[in-house]
Design a protein around this motif. Sequence first.
Motif, PDB file in Angstrom:
ATOM      1  N   SER A 202      -0.194   2.818 -18.416  1.00  0.00           N
ATOM      2  CA  SER A 202      -0.004   1.576 -17.673  1.00  0.00           C
ATOM      3  C   SER A 202       1.002   1.770 -16.545  1.00  0.00           C
ATOM      4  CB  SER A 202       0.397   0.429 -18.601  1.00  0.00           C
ATOM      5  OG  SER A 202       1.596   0.702 -19.235  1.00  0.00           O
ATOM      6  N   MET A 203       2.026   2.597 -16.765  1.00  0.00           N
ATOM      7  CA  MET A 203       3.001   2.843 -15.705  1.00  0.00           C
ATOM      8  C   MET A 203       2.369   3.606 -14.543  1.00  0.00           C
ATOM      9  SD  MET A 203       5.801   1.406 -16.321  1.00  0.00           S
ATOM     10  CE  MET A 203       5.024   0.075 -17.196  1.00  0.00           C
ATOM     11  N   HIS A 204       1.579   4.605 -14.908  1.00  0.00           N
ATOM     12  CA  HIS A 204       0.899   5.404 -13.911  1.00  0.00           C
ATOM     13  C   HIS A 204      -0.051   4.516 -13.099  1.00  0.00           C
ATOM     14  CE1 HIS A 204      -0.979   8.846 -12.118  1.00  0.00           C
ATOM     15  NE2 HIS A 204      -2.151   8.452 -12.545  1.00  0.00           N
ATOM     16  N   PHE A 205      -0.745   3.688 -13.833  1.00  0.00           N
ATOM     17  CA  PHE A 205      -1.724   2.791 -13.263  1.00  0.00           C
ATOM     18  C   PHE A 205      -1.076   1.827 -12.271  1.00  0.00           C
ATOM     19  CE2 PHE A 205      -4.997  -0.544 -13.831  1.00  0.00           C
ATOM     20  CZ  PHE A 205      -6.100   0.260 -13.620  1.00  0.00           C
ATOM     21  N   SER A 206       0.110   1.301 -12.657  1.00  0.00           N
ATOM     22  CA  SER A 206       0.725   0.272 -11.820  1.00  0.00           C
ATOM     23  C   SER A 206       1.143   0.849 -10.471  1.00  0.00           C
ATOM     24  CB  SER A 206       1.909  -0.353 -12.533  1.00  0.00           C
ATOM     25  OG  SER A 206       2.913   0.585 -12.704  1.00  0.00           O
ATOM     26  N   GLU A 207       1.516   2.121 -10.429  1.00  0.00           N
ATOM     27  CA  GLU A 207       1.847   2.736  -9.140  1.00  0.00           C
ATOM     28  C   GLU A 207       0.621   2.760  -8.239  1.00  0.00           C
ATOM     29  OE1 GLU A 207       3.731   6.575  -9.576  1.00  0.00           O
ATOM     30  OE2 GLU A 207       5.203   5.631 -10.911  1.00  0.00           O
ATOM     31  N   ASN A 208      -0.510   3.161  -8.839  1.00  0.00           N
ATOM     32  CA  ASN A 208      -1.748   3.204  -8.057  1.00  0.00           C
ATOM     33  C   ASN A 208      -2.141   1.823  -7.573  1.00  0.00           C
ATOM     34  OD1 ASN A 208      -1.845   5.879  -8.514  1.00  0.00           O
ATOM     35  ND2 ASN A 208      -3.397   5.778 -10.137  1.00  0.00           N
ATOM     36  N   VAL A 209      -1.989   0.828  -8.469  1.00  0.00           N
ATOM     37  CA  VAL A 209      -2.357  -0.536  -8.095  1.00  0.00           C
ATOM     38  C   VAL A 209      -1.485  -1.008  -6.943  1.00  0.00           C
ATOM     39  CG1 VAL A 209      -2.300  -2.933  -8.866  1.00  0.00           C
ATOM     40  CG2 VAL A 209      -3.282  -1.202 -10.332  1.00  0.00           C
ATOM     41  N   TYR A 210      -0.197  -0.691  -7.023  1.00  0.00           N
ATOM     42  CA  TYR A 210       0.704  -1.122  -5.960  1.00  0.00           C
ATOM     43  C   TYR A 210       0.299  -0.524  -4.616  1.00  0.00           C
ATOM     44  CZ  TYR A 210       4.783  -1.873  -3.107  1.00  0.00           C
ATOM     45  OH  TYR A 210       5.601  -2.243  -2.089  1.00  0.00           O
ATOM     46  N   MET A 211      -0.012   0.770  -4.642  1.00  0.00           N
ATOM     47  CA  MET A 211      -0.406   1.410  -3.383  1.00  0.00           C
ATOM     48  C   MET A 211      -1.719   0.816  -2.862  1.00  0.00           C
ATOM     49  SD  MET A 211       0.788   5.328  -3.559  1.00  0.00           S
ATOM     50  CE  MET A 211       0.485   5.751  -5.242  1.00  0.00           C
ATOM     51  N   ALA A 212      -2.627   0.533  -3.793  1.00  0.00           N
ATOM     52  CA  ALA A 212      -3.901  -0.067  -3.387  1.00  0.00           C
ATOM     53  C   ALA A 212      -3.662  -1.436  -2.764  1.00  0.00           C
ATOM     54  CB  ALA A 212      -4.816  -0.198  -4.597  1.00  0.00           C
ATOM     55  N   MET A 213      -2.713  -2.196  -3.355  1.00  0.00           N
ATOM     56  CA  MET A 213      -2.430  -3.529  -2.828  1.00  0.00           C
ATOM     57  C   MET A 213      -1.800  -3.437  -1.444  1.00  0.00           C
ATOM     58  SD  MET A 213      -1.009  -5.215  -6.313  1.00  0.00           S
ATOM     59  CE  MET A 213      -0.235  -6.701  -5.750  1.00  0.00           C
ATOM     60  N   MET A 214      -0.856  -2.509  -1.291  1.00  0.00           N
ATOM     61  CA  MET A 214      -0.183  -2.351  -0.002  1.00  0.00           C
ATOM     62  C   MET A 214      -1.177  -1.972   1.082  1.00  0.00           C
ATOM     63  SD  MET A 214       2.865  -3.159  -0.194  1.00  0.00           S
ATOM     64  CE  MET A 214       3.720  -2.489   1.219  1.00  0.00           C
ATOM     65  N   SER A 215      -2.087  -1.050   0.739  1.00  0.00           N
ATOM     66  CA  SER A 215      -3.020  -0.571   1.756  1.00  0.00           C
ATOM     67  C   SER A 215      -4.011  -1.657   2.162  1.00  0.00           C
ATOM     68  CB  SER A 215      -3.752   0.668   1.264  1.00  0.00           C
ATOM     69  OG  SER A 215      -4.511   0.321   0.142  1.00  0.00           O
ATOM     70  N   ARG A 216      -4.115  -2.727   1.332  1.00  0.00           N
ATOM     71  CA  ARG A 216      -5.005  -3.832   1.700  1.00  0.00           C
ATOM     72  C   ARG A 216      -4.228  -5.007   2.256  1.00  0.00           C
ATOM     73  NH1 ARG A 216      -7.054  -0.757  -1.891  1.00  0.00           N
ATOM     74  NH2 ARG A 216      -9.303  -0.526  -2.254  1.00  0.00           N
ATOM     75  N   GLY A 217      -2.977  -4.760   2.612  1.00  0.00           N
ATOM     76  CA  GLY A 217      -2.209  -5.784   3.311  1.00  0.00           C
ATOM     77  C   GLY A 217      -1.537  -6.811   2.428  1.00  0.00           C
TER      78      GLY A 217
END
Lengths: 313, 239
Positions: A263-278
Motif C-alpha cells: 500500500s505504501m508503494h502503491f500510494s507513491e505511484n498514485v500520487y505521481m499519477a494524480m500530479m501528472s493529471r493536474g
Amino acid sequence: MSKTNVIPQWLLESDVSDFQVSRAKVNKNRKSFIEKTLAQLSDTIQNEFLSEIYAKKDGLLQKLDPRVKFVSFVLWIGFATLTGNITVLVVMYLSTLLLLFLSKLPILKFLKRIWVFMPVFTALMVLPAVFNFIVPGEPLWVIYQFKQPTHLFGLQLPELLAVTRQGVKAGVMLILRVSISVSLGLILTVTTPWARLMKSLHLIKIPGIFITMLDMAYRYIAVFVNRSLEMFEARKTRTIGQLTYSSNKQFVSNAIGALFLKSMHFSENVYMAMMSRGYTGQVETLYPFKLSKLDFGWICSIILFMTLLYIVS
Amino acid sequence: MHIPDGYIGLETAVPFLGAMIPIWRKALQKIKTTLKRKHIPVLSIGAAFSFTIMMFNVPLPGGSSGHAVGAVLLAILLGPWAACIGVSLALIIQALIFGDGGIWAIGANCFNMAFAMPFIGYYTYKLLKGNAEHFSKRAVFAAAAAGYIGLNAAALLTAVEFGIQPLLFKAADGTPLYAPHPLWVAVPVMMFEHLLIAGPIEGAVTALAYLYIGKTNPELLGVKGQKNIGSQMKEGAAV
C-alpha cells in the motif's frame, strides 16, 4: 543414442499410495474463513457498490437531492434512537420496507443482508438481559423459585429466576432500533452514487481534504481486498496438504505486513499519477445540486411523519 | 467492538462526536504540517489497508475467530495522528456502507478505535522500546505489548460506554432505554474476550507484521537496510 531420450526409472514407477494421500488432502482443503469473507466482500464491492447498480434505478429515493436525503436519513436514525415507544419503532421499521419498495430495490435480498448480521447479533447480545438478575422488574415468566435465599461464592442470589417485562421490552426496542438504523444506512448508501454522497458531506462542514481521503479510501478498498485475496490464492496454489494453526497465523501476519508495504508503494505511484493529471487538492464533481419539487415534497412528508410519530409517542 | 446506533443514546453519542471534532482538526493540521499534500494518498490508502485487515479474521482453536484493528501498527509506522485519520476513515466507510457501527455512533467508535487505541498503543511502544533500536528483540516485544494494551484499552472504553447506559438512561418503570447490561456485566464479558482472545491476536499480528517490515523494508522507520546488493556481491566475491 543420447542419454536425454531415456526416461529415468523413478519417473516410470507409479507410487499409488502417495497419490491417494494427496488426493484425500486436496478434497479436504476447503476455503478458509478469511478467504470466504474476502471473496464475498470483493464480490459485493465490485458488483454492487462500485457499479452503483441500485443508484441507477428509477426509484423515488434515487431522484432526491443527496443533501436532502443525507440530512433527513441521519435525523431519522437519530429519531429512532430517541424514541422509547415500541409501536412507533415498529411503524418506523415498516416505513423502511416501504422505502425499499419505492426505490425499486430487491426487497428479499436486502432483508437478508440487513437481518443476517446486526439484528441477530444484537438479539444474542441482549438475550441475558431479559432475566431479572440483570434487568430487575416485574416478572413476566417465572422460571424457577428458590426455596430459600441461596448464596454462591459469598454473593446472595435473588429468590427467583424470571424473565422480566422491562428486560424483554429493552431487548425488543434495541433490536428494532438496530434494524431501523442499519436499513436506513444501507438504503441511503445504495441509492446515492458515492461521489454525490461525498459532495453532500461538504454541507455539514467536513473539510475538503478529509472528504478527498474518504473518497480515495473507498476506491482503494476494492483494490486491496482483491490484492489480499490474490495473496491467499497464490499461497493456496502452492500448498499441498494441511497447514498448521501456527503457520496460518504466521501467514496472516506476514500478509498484513506485505499488504502494508504494497500500500505504501502503491500510494507513491498514485500520487505521481494524480500530479501528472493536474491534481491541485481540489475535487470537482460534474453534477450541480438542484432542489426540485420532489425534494420539497419529501422534506414536508418527513417532517409530517416524524411529528405524527412524536405525538403518538 | 463497533457500536451500532441504538446501543448508546444520543446523549452519549453526540458528546463523543463533539470530542472527536477538535481531535480530527488537530490531526489534519498535524498532517498538513508534517506530511504535506503528498501524503493524502498515503493516508487514504492506509485507511483502505486498515479496512481490509479488519476483514482478516484470524482462526482460533475451537472454531471461533477474532479480527485485528491494525491501529497500533499504523501508529508505530506512520505516527499516532496519521493512524487516527486512517482508522477514522476506515470506520466511517464501514458505518456508511456496511452498517458495521452506527452513523451517530461514529464519534464514539472513532474515539475508542481511532483515538484511544493508536495513542495508547503508540506511547506504550515508545515507553517499552526505550532506547532500543528499531526491530530489535525489545522493540518487537514492545510492539506486541502495544497492540495488546491498545486493543484492550479500546475494548474497556467500549464496555464502559455500554455499561453506563442502564445507569444513566431508564424509563420510569425501570426499562433500560439503550444497551441493557450494567457495568458489572458489560465490562467482564467484553474484557474476558479481549484479554484472552482478541488481544493476544492483535499483539501477535502487530509484532509479526512489524517484524516482517523490519526484515523486508526497514527504511520505512528510518533504519538503514542490510547492506545493499552491491556490497553483498563484493563480499561474496572475496570469499
